[in-house]
Design a protein around this motif. Structure first.
Motif, PDB file in Angstrom:
ATOM      1  N   TYR A  30      17.838  48.163  20.453  1.00 25.24           N
ATOM      2  CA  TYR A  30      18.326  47.012  21.201  1.00 25.24           C
ATOM      3  C   TYR A  30      17.417  46.683  22.384  1.00 25.24           C
ATOM      4  O   TYR A  30      17.344  45.524  22.812  1.00 25.24           O
ATOM      5  N   GLY A  31      16.747  47.704  22.922  1.00 30.54           N
ATOM      6  CA  GLY A  31      15.748  47.418  23.949  1.00 30.54           C
ATOM      7  C   GLY A  31      14.646  46.536  23.408  1.00 30.54           C
ATOM      8  O   GLY A  31      14.222  45.573  24.053  1.00 30.54           O
ATOM      9  N   GLY A  32      14.165  46.851  22.192  1.00 29.79           N
ATOM     10  CA  GLY A  32      13.183  45.982  21.548  1.00 29.79           C
ATOM     11  C   GLY A  32      13.752  44.626  21.196  1.00 29.79           C
ATOM     12  O   GLY A  32      13.056  43.605  21.277  1.00 29.79           O
ATOM     13  N   TYR A  33      15.030  44.594  20.825  1.00 31.83           N
ATOM     14  CA  TYR A  33      15.691  43.333  20.491  1.00 31.83           C
ATOM     15  C   TYR A  33      15.712  42.396  21.694  1.00 31.83           C
ATOM     16  O   TYR A  33      15.466  41.191  21.568  1.00 31.83           O
ATOM     17  N   HIS A  34      15.987  42.949  22.880  1.00 29.06           N
ATOM     18  CA  HIS A  34      16.013  42.121  24.081  1.00 29.06           C
ATOM     19  C   HIS A  34      14.640  41.524  24.375  1.00 29.06           C
ATOM     20  O   HIS A  34      14.524  40.370  24.783  1.00 29.06           O
ATOM     21  N   VAL A  35      13.603  42.315  24.166  1.00 27.66           N
ATOM     22  CA  VAL A  35      12.250  41.826  24.441  1.00 27.66           C
ATOM     23  C   VAL A  35      11.872  40.713  23.470  1.00 27.66           C
ATOM     24  O   VAL A  35      11.324  39.680  23.856  1.00 27.66           O
ATOM     25  N   ILE A  36      12.171  40.904  22.180  1.00 20.13           N
ATOM     26  CA  ILE A  36      11.789  39.915  21.164  1.00 20.13           C
ATOM     27  C   ILE A  36      12.598  38.626  21.299  1.00 20.13           C
ATOM     28  O   ILE A  36      12.047  37.522  21.285  1.00 20.13           O
ATOM     29  N   THR A  37      13.907  38.763  21.452  1.00 19.68           N
ATOM     30  CA  THR A  37      14.741  37.562  21.566  1.00 19.68           C
ATOM     31  C   THR A  37      14.532  36.850  22.893  1.00 19.68           C
ATOM     32  O   THR A  37      14.824  35.665  23.011  1.00 19.68           O
ATOM     33  N   ASN A  46      19.683  27.414  19.079  1.00 17.92           N
ATOM     34  CA  ASN A  46      21.129  27.421  19.271  1.00 17.92           C
ATOM     35  C   ASN A  46      21.661  28.832  19.067  1.00 17.92           C
ATOM     36  O   ASN A  46      21.314  29.517  18.102  1.00 17.92           O
ATOM     37  N   GLN A  47      22.521  29.303  19.987  1.00 19.10           N
ATOM     38  CA  GLN A  47      22.989  30.684  19.937  1.00 19.10           C
ATOM     39  C   GLN A  47      23.747  31.001  18.658  1.00 19.10           C
ATOM     40  O   GLN A  47      23.574  32.067  18.059  1.00 19.10           O
ATOM     41  N   LEU A  48      24.603  30.094  18.209  1.00 19.09           N
ATOM     42  CA  LEU A  48      25.376  30.346  17.004  1.00 19.09           C
ATOM     43  C   LEU A  48      24.469  30.364  15.780  1.00 19.09           C
ATOM     44  O   LEU A  48      24.661  31.187  14.877  1.00 19.09           O
ATOM     45  N   VAL A  49      23.477  29.481  15.751  1.00 21.38           N
ATOM     46  CA  VAL A  49      22.544  29.455  14.629  1.00 21.38           C
ATOM     47  C   VAL A  49      21.768  30.763  14.556  1.00 21.38           C
ATOM     48  O   VAL A  49      21.569  31.336  13.475  1.00 21.38           O
ATOM     49  N   PHE A  50      21.344  31.259  15.712  1.00 19.42           N
ATOM     50  CA  PHE A  50      20.615  32.523  15.755  1.00 19.42           C
ATOM     51  C   PHE A  50      21.488  33.665  15.230  1.00 19.42           C
ATOM     52  O   PHE A  50      21.036  34.488  14.425  1.00 19.42           O
ATOM     53  N   CYS A  51      22.752  33.718  15.683  1.00 18.15           N
ATOM     54  CA  CYS A  51      23.663  34.768  15.222  1.00 18.15           C
ATOM     55  C   CYS A  51      23.946  34.645  13.725  1.00 18.15           C
ATOM     56  O   CYS A  51      24.042  35.656  13.014  1.00 18.15           O
ATOM     57  N   PHE A  52      24.082  33.419  13.237  1.00 14.45           N
ATOM     58  CA  PHE A  52      24.367  33.219  11.812  1.00 14.45           C
ATOM     59  C   PHE A  52      23.228  33.746  10.948  1.00 14.45           C
ATOM     60  O   PHE A  52      23.454  34.504  10.005  1.00 14.45           O
ATOM     61  N   TYR A  53      21.983  33.336  11.248  1.00 19.35           N
ATOM     62  CA  TYR A  53      20.842  33.798  10.458  1.00 19.35           C
ATOM     63  C   TYR A  53      20.688  35.313  10.555  1.00 19.35           C
ATOM     64  O   TYR A  53      20.383  35.989   9.574  1.00 19.35           O
ATOM     65  N   ILE A 272      11.935  32.794  13.852  1.00 18.94           N
ATOM     66  CA  ILE A 272      12.079  33.438  12.546  1.00 18.94           C
ATOM     67  C   ILE A 272      11.776  34.934  12.654  1.00 18.94           C
ATOM     68  O   ILE A 272      12.490  35.774  12.097  1.00 18.94           O
ATOM     69  N   LEU A 273      10.721  35.275  13.395  1.00 22.47           N
ATOM     70  CA  LEU A 273      10.387  36.689  13.586  1.00 22.47           C
ATOM     71  C   LEU A 273      11.497  37.417  14.335  1.00 22.47           C
ATOM     72  O   LEU A 273      11.826  38.571  14.009  1.00 22.47           O
ATOM     73  N   ALA A 274      12.077  36.747  15.333  1.00 21.52           N
ATOM     74  CA  ALA A 274      13.176  37.365  16.073  1.00 21.52           C
ATOM     75  C   ALA A 274      14.393  37.565  15.184  1.00 21.52           C
ATOM     76  O   ALA A 274      15.084  38.591  15.277  1.00 21.52           O
ATOM     77  N   VAL A 275      14.684  36.603  14.317  1.00 24.47           N
ATOM     78  CA  VAL A 275      15.812  36.734  13.394  1.00 24.47           C
ATOM     79  C   VAL A 275      15.589  37.895  12.429  1.00 24.47           C
ATOM     80  O   VAL A 275      16.519  38.663  12.124  1.00 24.47           O
ATOM     81  N   ILE A 276      14.353  38.051  11.941  1.00 24.92           N
ATOM     82  CA  ILE A 276      14.057  39.146  11.012  1.00 24.92           C
ATOM     83  C   ILE A 276      14.292  40.494  11.683  1.00 24.92           C
ATOM     84  O   ILE A 276      14.913  41.404  11.113  1.00 24.92           O
TER      85      ILE A 276
END
Length: 394
Positions: A30-37, A46-53, A272-276
């Motif tokens: 999640y530390g890496g997730y915070h940096v990437i996102t 859009n926040q909901l779109v990001f969560c959906f993908y 797209i990279l952040a979603v992956i």
């Protein structure tokens, strides 16, 4: 008879330490997730779109793995289990992720981080009320549980409100931090539902506070109620998969109220990279580890690892973004680790006691028992038909 017992005990110890290591790794992920996102959200997704993908990708990864790996061990599903999976998807997937991102957009990263330490507190309260976790304040183990939780949460709060001098990294010409850039770059949620809530008199900050409190309650409820579900349905991968399925369905429904048009669903390359990363590592892998650890350690210990998240986020930000690490992060991180050690020790001592190492049962009763506890157990654990077969013997 002694040999199988000892081997199963050694396997239990191995699983316990694997769970602790896995939960620490989750917070590192999640530390890496915070940096990437942090970079992706600055582009205005859009926040909901990001969560959906993110969650759709996680579901597509988990579904085939759970289907083949747990095909022989997966129990049958009834209506109560489906309702339980729906509740887990509503709280841990849909509500937890979406409310945090919306709350962050309407407040600021400092306030959002200050609210997050409430997750282990709410989880601890939920588990004690349900009887999943027991506390006896007349013994040192019970006091250690409460004290360790307080130390852990205090460390997380200290990291938020006390910065101190920079220990690692150099101060640049501008004093704008990465978290401030993140707050400025994020777009605010849109849609007629958000506009309707604002028309009721809720300004941006109040709406953000409500969303952040709802985020902590959702995550705490997810962890607390997942434990009894896993007792009736021990296929942890399938539980995680069903949770993501219902989370994705709820996000599709909510998209009708909180998105403005097809343009919101178009992602840039960085998004797209952040979603992956978010779908594979921060969702599929991390939630899988948390669910498995919940079955072994219990929800209270799983929640206590979450305050490590801002510590690892600071470390990852320093490595990849050049952010500074301050004295407050080091002191707060030390408190968090100390609190985790105290609670882990207390839980280990209690497991020894309940296993019969000491004569007599000193473990306290749940705060709520009788009809309320029976109702909760009936909802999330099923009927008495799941009890061990009395005819089984040697």
């Amino acid at each position: 008879m002694a040999t199988p017992s000892s081997s199963s005990g050694s396997m239990g110890v191995k699983d316990t330490w694997k769970s602790h290591l896995g939960l620490a790794m989750v917070q590192l992920f999640y530390g890496g997730y915070h940096v990437i996102t942090k970079v992706a959200l600055n582009d205005g997704v859009n926040q909901l779109v990001f969560c959906f993908y993110r969650d759709l990708l996680a579901f597509c990864i988990l579904a085939p793995i759970a289907f083949f790996k747990e095909r022989q061990t997966r129990p049958p599903i009834d209506k109560k289990l489906l309702m339980s999976f729906l509740f887990l998807g509503l709280t841990g997937i849909f509500g937890n992720q979406l409310l945090f991102l919306i709350g962050l957009s309407y407040t600021n990263p400092t306030y959002a981080s200050a609210v997050q330490p409430a997750i282990p507190v709410f989880t601890f309260l939920f588990t004690v009320i349900m009887g999943t976790e027991s506390v006896n304040l007349l013994r040192c183990e019970g006091l250690a549980k409460v004290g360790g939780t307080v130390i852990c949460v205090s460390g997380a709060i200290l990291m938020v409100f006390y910065r101190g001098p920079a220990v690692i990294g150099y101060r640049d010409g501008g004093h704008e931090t990465q978290s401030e850039i993140r707050a400025r770059g994020q777009t605010e949620p849109s849609g007629w539902l958000i506009s309707g809530l604002q028309d009721l008199g809720l300004d941006h900050f109040k709406l953000g506070v409500i969303c952040l409190i709802g985020n902590t309650l959702c995550m705490a409820a997810f962890l607390a109620f997942q434990a009894p579900v896993l007792k009736k349905y021990p296929a942890n991968l399938s539980v995680t998969t069903y949770s993501f399925f219902f989370g994705v369905v709820l996000m599709v429904i909510m998209s009708l109220f909180i998105t403005d048009g097809p343009s919101d669903w178009i992602l840039t390359q960085s998004e797209i990279l952040a979603v992956i990363y978010a779908g594979t590592i921060a969702s599929a892998l991390s939630y899988g580890i948390m669910t498995w650890s919940n079955k072994i350690l219990g929800p209270a210990l799983v929640a206590l690892y979450m305050p490590l998240q801002p510590l690892f986020s600071s470390v990852m930000s320093q490595i990849f973004l050049g952010s500074q690490i301050y004295m407050g992060s080091i002191i707060g991180g030390s408190f968090i680790i100390a609190g985790l050690f105290v609670v882990t020790w207390a839980s280990y001592r209690e497991r020894q006691a309940t296993a019969g190492v000491t004569p007599g049962s000193w473990v306290s009763e749940p705060l709520l028992h009788g009809k309320i506890a029976d109702h909760i157990d009936h909802l999330f654990s099923g009927s008495s038909s799941v009890s061990p077969n009395p005819k089984s013997s040697d």
